[in-house]
Scaffold this motif. Structure first.
Motif, PDB file in Angstrom:
ATOM      1  N   PRO A 181     -19.997  17.251  39.687  1.00 16.24           N
ATOM      2  CA  PRO A 181     -18.829  16.865  38.894  1.00 16.24           C
ATOM      3  C   PRO A 181     -18.415  17.966  37.924  1.00 16.24           C
ATOM      4  O   PRO A 181     -19.209  18.858  37.592  1.00 16.24           O
ATOM      5  CB  PRO A 181     -19.344  15.644  38.120  1.00 16.24           C
ATOM      6  N   PRO A 233     -16.515  17.641  46.055  1.00 17.41           N
ATOM      7  CA  PRO A 233     -15.169  17.583  45.480  1.00 17.41           C
ATOM      8  C   PRO A 233     -14.208  18.477  46.260  1.00 17.41           C
ATOM      9  O   PRO A 233     -14.560  19.579  46.680  1.00 17.41           O
ATOM     10  CB  PRO A 233     -15.372  18.112  44.059  1.00 17.41           C
ATOM     11  N   TYR A 251     -13.128   9.638  39.918  1.00 13.71           N
ATOM     12  CA  TYR A 251     -14.235   9.258  39.053  1.00 13.71           C
ATOM     13  C   TYR A 251     -15.254   8.449  39.860  1.00 13.71           C
ATOM     14  O   TYR A 251     -14.884   7.622  40.701  1.00 13.71           O
ATOM     15  CB  TYR A 251     -13.751   8.449  37.858  1.00 13.71           C
ATOM     16  N   VAL A 285     -18.411  11.889  36.689  1.00 14.19           N
ATOM     17  CA  VAL A 285     -19.403  10.849  36.911  1.00 14.19           C
ATOM     18  C   VAL A 285     -19.576  10.043  35.634  1.00 14.19           C
ATOM     19  O   VAL A 285     -19.818  10.609  34.563  1.00 14.19           O
ATOM     20  CB  VAL A 285     -20.759  11.440  37.344  1.00 14.19           C
ATOM     21  N   ARG A 328     -14.010  16.131  39.542  1.00 19.57           N
ATOM     22  CA  ARG A 328     -14.765  14.878  39.615  1.00 19.57           C
ATOM     23  C   ARG A 328     -15.437  14.594  38.271  1.00 19.57           C
ATOM     24  O   ARG A 328     -15.915  15.506  37.578  1.00 19.57           O
ATOM     25  CB  ARG A 328     -15.803  14.982  40.721  1.00 19.57           C
TER      26      ARG A 328
END
Length: 247
Positions: A117, A59, A91, A67, A65
């Motif tokens: 994430p 990221p 995403y 997931v 981020r």
């Protein structure tokens, strides 16, 4: 909730039956046997996203981020014609059609934790109820969901737990009458999210009809969302993500 064997990720779409469970062994053709052998050789399908994960950069600074982690309902989001997957958002889709929570737990480190994430949206359990990898009790599903949530929290990842979508029958396993099992599982997911500090994402209430299933305009086969179904789900998911990241 299975993807077409061997198709590229961008072209994959759910199909209605799994010959491993619904056809006599002597009725399988060589291509079906080959496909099933491949699946059994990599039961959790760790290879599905291996190249995508290797190509995904860390990221960016300040990027949060997210997931999306699940089965064919996640897998088809943005890949089924007429759907989009949160354009402009950082995403990442890591759904695999046909998967149960046991398979998802085994690939959680590769397909979620390693991607670093800020949050994960977990949508899983309907294939367990359908018996895609054998009999699964609700306690078994709960254990797997709880383990995924605990792994995420241990790595500083915010957890969004989504309700299982309504379903009154599975086209590939007719006669199971899953609606009440889905309700009971969702009640546990909601309660566990409250107890554990996760964010609960309630798709079920927005999609369910009076029979505890889902209307054809939202899921043509009663399971997999249409573009209209995903259009209902998208703002609910975004609101849940915003709540999770604000904690």
């Amino acid at each position: 909730m299975l993807a077409t064997a061997g198709a590229p990720a961008a072209q994959q779409a759910p199909v209605a039956t799994d010959p491993l469970f619904v056809a006599p062994a002597d009725s399988l053709n060589p291509e079906q046997v080959r496909s099933l052998q491949q699946r059994l050789a990599d039961w959790p399908q760790l290879d599905r996203y291996r190249a995508d994960n290797a190509a995904l950069p860390p990221p960016a600074k300040g990027e949060r981020r997210v997931v999306f982690y699940g089965d064919s309902i996640t897998d088809g989001w943005g890949r089924v014609q007429g759907t989009t997957f949160f354009p402009g958002k950082p995403y990442v889709n890591r759904g695999i059609s046909g998967q149960t929570t046991a398979q998802m737990l085994l690939r959680f480190r590769k397909d979620v934790i390693a991607l670093k994430p800020a949050a994960v949206v977990i949508l899983a359990g309907t294939n367990d109820i359908a018996g895609n990898t054998g009999v699964a009790t609700q306690a078994m599903i709960e254990d797997n969901l709880q383990s995924m949530a605990e792994l995420a929290r241990a790595h500083g990842i915010r957890v969004v737990l989504a309700s299982v979508l309504p379903v009154s029958d599975y086209p590939w396993r007719p006669g199971l009458q899953p609606a009440d099992k889905v309700r009971r599982l969702n009640a546990w997911i909601r309660d566990y999210a409250r107890r554990s500090g996760a964010t609960y994402l309630d798709y079920w209430s927005a999609l369910a009809n009076a029979q505890g299933g889902i209307d054809a305009k939202l899921a043509a086969d009663g399971v997999h969302p249409t573009p209209a179904g995903y259009a209902v789900m998208a703002p609910l998911a975004q609101k849940a993500i915003d709540r999770a990241l604000a904690k």
